[in-house]
Every structure is written in structure tokens, then in C-alpha cells.
Design a protein around this motif. Structure first.
Motif, PDB file in Angstrom:
ATOM      1  N   TRP A 104      -4.834   7.376   8.666  1.00  0.00           N
ATOM      2  CA  TRP A 104      -6.150   7.793   8.257  1.00  0.00           C
ATOM      3  C   TRP A 104      -6.507   9.186   8.437  1.00  0.00           C
ATOM      4  O   TRP A 104      -5.985   9.634   9.498  1.00  0.00           O
ATOM      5  CB  TRP A 104      -6.915   6.859   9.049  1.00  0.00           C
ATOM      6  N   LEU A 105      -7.119   9.928   7.567  1.00  0.00           N
ATOM      7  CA  LEU A 105      -7.235  11.246   7.650  1.00  0.00           C
ATOM      8  C   LEU A 105      -8.781  11.690   7.335  1.00  0.00           C
ATOM      9  O   LEU A 105      -9.421  10.862   6.270  1.00  0.00           O
ATOM     10  CB  LEU A 105      -6.607  12.233   6.571  1.00  0.00           C
ATOM     11  N   LEU A 106      -9.304  12.018   8.389  1.00  0.00           N
ATOM     12  CA  LEU A 106     -10.709  12.594   8.270  1.00  0.00           C
ATOM     13  C   LEU A 106     -10.845  13.828   7.556  1.00  0.00           C
ATOM     14  O   LEU A 106     -10.567  14.881   8.065  1.00  0.00           O
ATOM     15  CB  LEU A 106     -11.523  12.602   9.649  1.00  0.00           C
ATOM     16  N   ASP A 107     -11.197  13.681   6.104  1.00  0.00           N
ATOM     17  CA  ASP A 107     -11.089  14.888   5.347  1.00  0.00           C
ATOM     18  C   ASP A 107     -12.082  15.909   5.785  1.00  0.00           C
ATOM     19  O   ASP A 107     -13.351  15.706   5.931  1.00  0.00           O
ATOM     20  CB  ASP A 107     -11.396  14.475   4.000  1.00  0.00           C
ATOM     21  N   GLU A 108     -11.599  17.149   5.769  1.00  0.00           N
ATOM     22  CA  GLU A 108     -12.393  18.269   6.365  1.00  0.00           C
ATOM     23  C   GLU A 108     -13.520  18.801   5.418  1.00  0.00           C
ATOM     24  O   GLU A 108     -14.674  18.945   5.774  1.00  0.00           O
ATOM     25  CB  GLU A 108     -11.599  19.557   6.740  1.00  0.00           C
ATOM     26  N   GLU A 109     -13.127  18.708   4.091  1.00  0.00           N
ATOM     27  CA  GLU A 109     -13.958  19.113   2.947  1.00  0.00           C
ATOM     28  C   GLU A 109     -15.304  18.088   2.597  1.00  0.00           C
ATOM     29  O   GLU A 109     -16.515  18.370   2.336  1.00  0.00           O
ATOM     30  CB  GLU A 109     -13.411  19.397   1.453  1.00  0.00           C
ATOM     31  N   SER A 110     -14.840  16.897   2.666  1.00  0.00           N
ATOM     32  CA  SER A 110     -15.677  15.763   2.079  1.00  0.00           C
ATOM     33  C   SER A 110     -16.366  15.008   3.190  1.00  0.00           C
ATOM     34  O   SER A 110     -17.520  14.253   3.072  1.00  0.00           O
ATOM     35  CB  SER A 110     -15.101  14.608   1.179  1.00  0.00           C
ATOM     36  N   GLY A 111     -15.761  14.847   4.495  1.00  0.00           N
ATOM     37  CA  GLY A 111     -16.216  14.035   5.495  1.00  0.00           C
ATOM     38  C   GLY A 111     -15.890  12.849   5.215  1.00  0.00           C
ATOM     39  O   GLY A 111     -16.222  12.128   6.123  1.00  0.00           O
ATOM     40  N   ARG A 112     -14.963  12.496   4.379  1.00  0.00           N
ATOM     41  CA  ARG A 112     -14.433  10.905   4.255  1.00  0.00           C
ATOM     42  C   ARG A 112     -13.278  10.755   4.866  1.00  0.00           C
ATOM     43  O   ARG A 112     -12.370  11.859   5.083  1.00  0.00           O
ATOM     44  CB  ARG A 112     -14.440  10.818   2.624  1.00  0.00           C
ATOM     45  N   LEU A 113     -12.987   9.476   5.103  1.00  0.00           N
ATOM     46  CA  LEU A 113     -11.784   8.965   5.918  1.00  0.00           C
ATOM     47  C   LEU A 113     -10.895   8.601   4.614  1.00  0.00           C
ATOM     48  O   LEU A 113     -11.495   7.934   3.725  1.00  0.00           O
ATOM     49  CB  LEU A 113     -12.173   7.749   6.562  1.00  0.00           C
ATOM     50  N   ILE A 114      -9.679   8.919   4.468  1.00  0.00           N
ATOM     51  CA  ILE A 114      -8.793   8.857   3.516  1.00  0.00           C
ATOM     52  C   ILE A 114      -7.564   8.116   3.997  1.00  0.00           C
ATOM     53  O   ILE A 114      -7.116   8.736   5.041  1.00  0.00           O
ATOM     54  CB  ILE A 114      -8.625  10.005   2.556  1.00  0.00           C
ATOM     55  N   LEU A 115      -7.193   7.104   3.460  1.00  0.00           N
ATOM     56  CA  LEU A 115      -5.790   6.259   3.755  1.00  0.00           C
ATOM     57  C   LEU A 115      -4.822   7.170   2.935  1.00  0.00           C
ATOM     58  O   LEU A 115      -4.966   7.269   1.874  1.00  0.00           O
ATOM     59  CB  LEU A 115      -6.066   5.021   3.312  1.00  0.00           C
ATOM     60  N   VAL A 116      -3.991   7.753   3.630  1.00  0.00           N
ATOM     61  CA  VAL A 116      -2.987   8.657   3.129  1.00  0.00           C
ATOM     62  C   VAL A 116      -1.555   7.767   3.245  1.00  0.00           C
ATOM     63  O   VAL A 116      -1.277   7.279   4.339  1.00  0.00           O
ATOM     64  CB  VAL A 116      -2.653   9.851   3.914  1.00  0.00           C
ATOM     65  N   TYR A 117      -0.883   7.502   2.195  1.00  0.00           N
ATOM     66  CA  TYR A 117       0.171   6.642   2.051  1.00  0.00           C
ATOM     67  C   TYR A 117       1.484   7.611   2.189  1.00  0.00           C
ATOM     68  O   TYR A 117       1.643   8.682   1.489  1.00  0.00           O
ATOM     69  CB  TYR A 117       0.147   5.827   0.715  1.00  0.00           C
ATOM     70  N   SER A 118       2.442   7.049   3.096  1.00  0.00           N
ATOM     71  CA  SER A 118       3.334   8.153   3.451  1.00  0.00           C
ATOM     72  C   SER A 118       4.332   8.359   2.356  1.00  0.00           C
ATOM     73  O   SER A 118       4.814   9.554   2.057  1.00  0.00           O
ATOM     74  CB  SER A 118       4.378   7.266   4.682  1.00  0.00           C
ATOM     75  N   GLN A 119       4.437   7.448   1.172  1.00  0.00           N
ATOM     76  CA  GLN A 119       5.365   7.524  -0.045  1.00  0.00           C
ATOM     77  C   GLN A 119       4.710   8.716  -0.898  1.00  0.00           C
ATOM     78  O   GLN A 119       5.418   9.158  -1.504  1.00  0.00           O
ATOM     79  CB  GLN A 119       5.500   6.319  -0.789  1.00  0.00           C
ATOM     80  N   ASP A 120       3.450   8.955  -0.759  1.00  0.00           N
ATOM     81  CA  ASP A 120       2.573  10.054  -1.463  1.00  0.00           C
ATOM     82  C   ASP A 120       2.862  11.494  -0.761  1.00  0.00           C
ATOM     83  O   ASP A 120       2.215  12.411  -1.479  1.00  0.00           O
ATOM     84  CB  ASP A 120       1.319   9.584  -1.690  1.00  0.00           C
ATOM     85  N   VAL A 121       3.284  11.702   0.398  1.00  0.00           N
ATOM     86  CA  VAL A 121       3.268  12.977   1.204  1.00  0.00           C
ATOM     87  C   VAL A 121       4.535  13.499   0.799  1.00  0.00           C
ATOM     88  O   VAL A 121       5.698  12.946   1.171  1.00  0.00           O
ATOM     89  CB  VAL A 121       3.075  12.621   2.660  1.00  0.00           C
TER      90      VAL A 121
END
Length: 60
Positions: free
Chosen positions: A32-49
Motif C-alpha cells: 500500500w502506497l499513500l500517494d503524495e500527490e493525490s492523498g489516496r491509498l494505492i495498492l501497488v502490485y509487485s509484478q507492475d513495479v
């Protein structure tokens, strides 16, 4: 991939060319990433990184 221990300010380069900057809240298989720009929680999938590194320029 060397992932900083959460919570950590990070920059994530995605496979599609996008760059996310924020705070890594939780890291498991995916994280889970708390996005600095939008303030939203984003689920980041390891295969997309493409790359993840500690953000040394963050003011958080």
C-alpha cells in the motif's frame, strides 16, 4: 528488489512508465502506497513495479 521497511518515503517506477511518489505503508507481496500527490491509498502490485527506491528528497 531492495524494498525499504515501511513506513518509508519511496519513488516507484512502474512498468508502464508512470512514477509514483509517496509513503510505503505496508509491504507484503504487494504494498500500500499513500500517494503524495493525490492523498489516496494505492495498492501497488509487485509484478507492475520496475524499480522502487527510498525517496531522499521527500519532506514527509
Amino acid at each position: 528488489m531492495d524494498v525499504p521497511e515501511p513506513p518509508a518515503p519511496v519513488v516507484i517506477e512502474m512498468n508502464d512508465g508512470d512514477t509514483l511518489r509517496g509513503t510505503l505503508i505496508e509491504e507484503r507481496t504487494d504494498g500500500w502506497l499513500l500517494d503524495e500527490e493525490s492523498g489516496r491509498l494505492i495498492l501497488v502490485y509487485s509484478q507492475d513495479v520496475e524499480q522502487i527506491e527510498r525517496d531522499t528528497e521527500s519532506t514527509n
